[in-house]
Design a protein around this motif. Structure first.
Motif, short mmCIF file in Angstrom:
data_model
loop_
_atom_site.label_atom_id
_atom_site.label_comp_id
_atom_site.label_asym_id
_atom_site.label_seq_id
_atom_site.Cartn_x
_atom_site.Cartn_y
_atom_site.Cartn_z
N THR A 104 0.75 -1.29 -0.09
CA THR A 104 -0.06 0.00 -0.08
C THR A 104 0.87 1.20 0.01
N LEU A 105 2.14 1.12 0.39
CA LEU A 105 3.15 2.46 0.47
C LEU A 105 4.40 2.06 -0.01
N ALA A 193 11.58 -8.25 7.05
CA ALA A 193 10.13 -7.43 7.53
C ALA A 193 10.55 -6.93 8.82
N SER A 194 9.80 -5.82 9.16
CA SER A 194 9.89 -5.54 10.67
C SER A 194 8.70 -5.87 11.35
N ALA A 213 6.75 -3.05 7.68
CA ALA A 213 7.33 -2.77 6.50
C ALA A 213 8.46 -3.74 6.14
N VAL A 214 8.49 -3.83 4.90
CA VAL A 214 9.54 -4.78 4.24
C VAL A 214 10.62 -3.95 3.75
N SER A 215 12.02 -3.92 4.07
CA SER A 215 12.88 -3.18 3.74
C SER A 215 14.01 -3.74 2.85
N GLY A 240 8.65 -1.16 1.61
CA GLY A 240 7.20 -1.16 1.23
C GLY A 240 6.51 -1.22 2.55
N VAL A 241 5.47 -0.56 2.71
CA VAL A 241 4.54 -0.80 3.83
C VAL A 241 3.37 -1.43 3.34
#
Length: 681
Positions: A104-105, A193-194, A213-215, A240-241
């Motif tokens: 979504t972000l 992923a966080s 969030a996946v960084s 990516g959120v």
């Protein structure tokens, strides 16, 4: 008591003992049947729940995989793009967020040392007026945002797609929990992923939404090796959120369709509940639920699926109780019959013989029945089927009469008949314990139905020859269709991956390899230790050509040159590159310096043969200057930079000599492997 009385009582005692034995054995058998049927019903219910659970988890895994793969590919592409503008990120974010369902972000978060923070804010404000690096204010200050506190480095949100409600300018380094996943992604080189957190939407109304969030780490150089190199070359993060309701949407559709409630726990946070589709958190999985573990960007999650009332069958299965009652009643009746019929034992023996045959027949049918049943007598070729067997193919039993083995062969697909017969022969020959085959059978309406057939031999003659087989038919058309769809999806994914790899190494205009792929090919060619050459060519007076004829005509010339040069490559180790603008490079193998010159001469002749008109060229056609560097026996010390510099120097000499020239530098073993001095003006 006299001896006579004891002799008269003894038969009664034996009769009572026999009746008691019948009662004990019968009741024990009834209890055993009750337990067996109860376990079978529980196993069927568990299998049904497992199938529904796999459908839910499969939908979740597909949704998550699309997010992680999209971020990983995007991070690798951003590593190769040194200057990223807001406009470029907006276009890229619009396409990526739209393609990766559940994402979504999308945020670009550069790593900014504290001493460079002010310069970074000024630079960012040129594109985004008023841009400041901030962080959430402490709770005692009433919420909102304040200027970011000094720290070793900052990770501000520079660009975001979409920008509406995004956390642009927020320094993600304020939260050690969020930075844990980013630092782990930096050191491992893969998206991480966080933990689940409340998503920040600056200036946007609405309730809080949970997500994570996946960084994906972005480096200054492609694929640095080793932890220290990754830390040194880190440029920032593409984050990516993913909001949990969006990620779980497809899985919830499957769960809702199957009547399941879904609970998601983060195992790294002491089994913390992070998502629930219904109220009433389950503290542990009961006998009617199931738990499945999934990996979410390196974090272990657990999906607990709890069936709703009636999801696994609206009616309670009373078969075990009926079997127990029937068994108990039968036991009592048998005991009564035994007690009353001891005087007619011979008649009872005959009855037991008939009953044994009936039991055997019933056992055969029960053992082979799960859908359509068949019973085949080989000696008479008589095939007995039930209505379900015929209905599976759109017939009734009466419509198929007379039914024999030839009926099956007539309806079976010719392409499957040989393999099915081989499976049958292996079973009849004793090579396999059971007969099992999958084949197509023609439906009454003309289409093909996939059937799974299984069974075994139940009767043999004195010479152990099979006389009778029985088994079942199951319609597996839907399963076969699903398998074909999965195969088609896998092929489509493989084609997309190939296209992505091509886009990463090919020049879009000419189809030649691009500059990013140049170093890899140079290094591989040099490390083979065999004679290798690098030819660089530059189209003469190309700017004048573009000015006169236009850039579209110039692009056509570039494509024609690339096609001509590619046609001149004869070996699999030869490769063509577009190094930039009108400059091309050719890596080739040549056994001697003379062969190398001849090879480049043929390329020059092919360019002349194109005879592209060029009014502003002294030659009146489009020509090219060639610089060649050739090494007789390169060592491991030969680098792509040295090869490029040597060929570039020769090209410079060719252009200085008046253009449309070929200049070659040839090196013996160990020569020309150091970077040469630049050309003198």
């Amino acid at each position: 008591m006299s001896t006579r009385q004891r002799r008269e009582l003894w038969p009664s005692f034996v009769d009572v003992a026999l009746v008691a034995l019948v009662l004990v054995v019968g009741l024990a058998g009834s209890l055993g049947a009750y337990r067996s049927l109860s376990l079978k019903a529980a196993a069927q219910e568990r299998e049904q729940l497992n199938a529904m659970g796999q459908s839910v988890v499969g939908a979740f895994d597909r949704q998550l995989m699309r997010v992680v793969e999209a971020l990983q590919a995007a991070g690798q592409m951003l590593s190769a793009q040194t200057d990223l503008t807001r406009e470029q990120f907006m276009r890229y974010g619009a396409s990526l967020v739209g393609d990766a369902s559940g994402l979504t972000l999308l945020e670009w978060q550069p790593v900014v040392p504290h001493e460079q923070l002010a310069a970074f804010e000024r630079q960012a404000a040129r594109e985004q007026p008023g841009y400041l690096v901030v962080e959430p204010a402490p709770d005692d200050r009433g919420g909102g945002f304040v200027a970011a506190r000094p720290r070793e480095f900052h990770v501000p949100v520079h660009y975001s797609w979409p920008e509406s409600g995004a956390a642009v300018g927020v320094d993600m380094a304020f939260d050690p929990r969020r930075m844990h996943s980013k630092l782990l992604a930096r050191d491992t080189g893969v998206p991480i992923a966080s933990e689940v957190f409340t998503v920040i939407h600056r200036g946007q109304p609405g309730g809080a939404r949970s997500g994570f969030a996946v960084s994906a780490p972005v480096y200054r150089v492609p694929r640095p090796v080793g932890t220290e190199a990754r830390r040194r070359e880190l440029r920032g993060f593409l984050a990516g959120v993913v909001e949990l309701p969006s990620l779980m949407s497809e899985a919830l559709v499957r769960a809702e369709a199957n009547g399941l409630d879904v609970f998601v726990f983060d195992q790294e946070e002491d089994h913390r509940l992070i998502y629930a589709s219904a109220s009433g958190e389950p503290s542990r999985v009961d006998e009617r639920g199931m738990a499945l573990s999934v990996d979410v960007g390196g974090r272990p999650w657990q999906l607990v699926l709890r069936p709703r009332p009636g999801a696994l069958g609206n009616a309670v299965d009373r078969t075990p109780l009926l079997a127990l009652a029937a068994g108990g009643l039968a036991t009592l009746l048998v005991a009564l019959a035994v007690g009353r019929s001891l005087v007619v034992r011979r008649h009872l023996e005959r009855t037991e013989t008939v009953l044994a045959e009936d039991r055997q027949h019933l056992s055969n049918v029960i053992d082979g029945t799960a859908a359509g049943t068949w019973d085949w007598r080989l000696d008479s070729d008589r095939l007995a089927i039930n209505e379900r067997w015929a209905q599976m193919l759109g017939y009734t039993c009466a419509e198929l009469e007379p039914i024999s083995g030839q009926t099956w062969e007539r309806l079976c697909h010719p392409g499957d008949l040989v393999e099915a017969r081989q499976a049958l022969d292996r079973h009849l020959g004793g090579q396999e314990e059971r007969y099992a085959a999958e084949f197509r059978m023609r439906h009454a309406q003309g289409h093909w139905v996939w059937v799974q057939s299984s069974g075994r031999v139940f009767e043999r003659d004195a010479d152990d020859r099979p006389l009778r087989l029985a088994g079942t038919h199951l319609d597996i058309s839907r399963r076969k269709a699903d398998e074909q769809r999965l195969l088609n999806d896998a092929r489509a994914l493989e084609a997309a991956n190939r296209q992505l790899r091509d886009l990463a190494i090919l020049d879009a205009l000419t189809g030649a390899f691009n500059r990013r792929h140049f170093d890899d090919i140079c290094l591989a060619s040099a490390q083979r230790g065999q004679a290798v050459g690098l030819c660089m060519l530059d189209i003469d007076h190309f700017k004048a050509y573009n000015d006169r004829y236009g850039h579209q005509a110039g692009d056509a010339v570039l494509r024609a040159f690339a096609q001509t040069l590619n046609n001149g490559l004869k070996r699999s180790t030869d490769a063509l590159f577009r190094l930039g603008g009108e400059e091309f490079g050719v890596i080739f193998s040549a056994s001697s310096a003379a062969v190398a010159r001849q090879f480049v001469g043929r390329l020059s002749a092919a360019v002349h043969a194109l005879a592209v008109p060029h009014a502003d060229s002294p030659h009146r056609i489009v020509t090219a200057s060639f610089g060649v560097a050739w090494w007789a026996a390169p060592t491991s010390g030969l680098t792509p930079e040295a090869m490029y510099a040597a060929a570039d120097e020769a090209l410079y000499e060719a252009k200085r000599a008046g253009r449309d020239q070929i200049v070659a530098h040839c090196f013996l073993a160990g020569e020309g492997e150091a970077l040469p001095a630049g050309p003198q003006a």
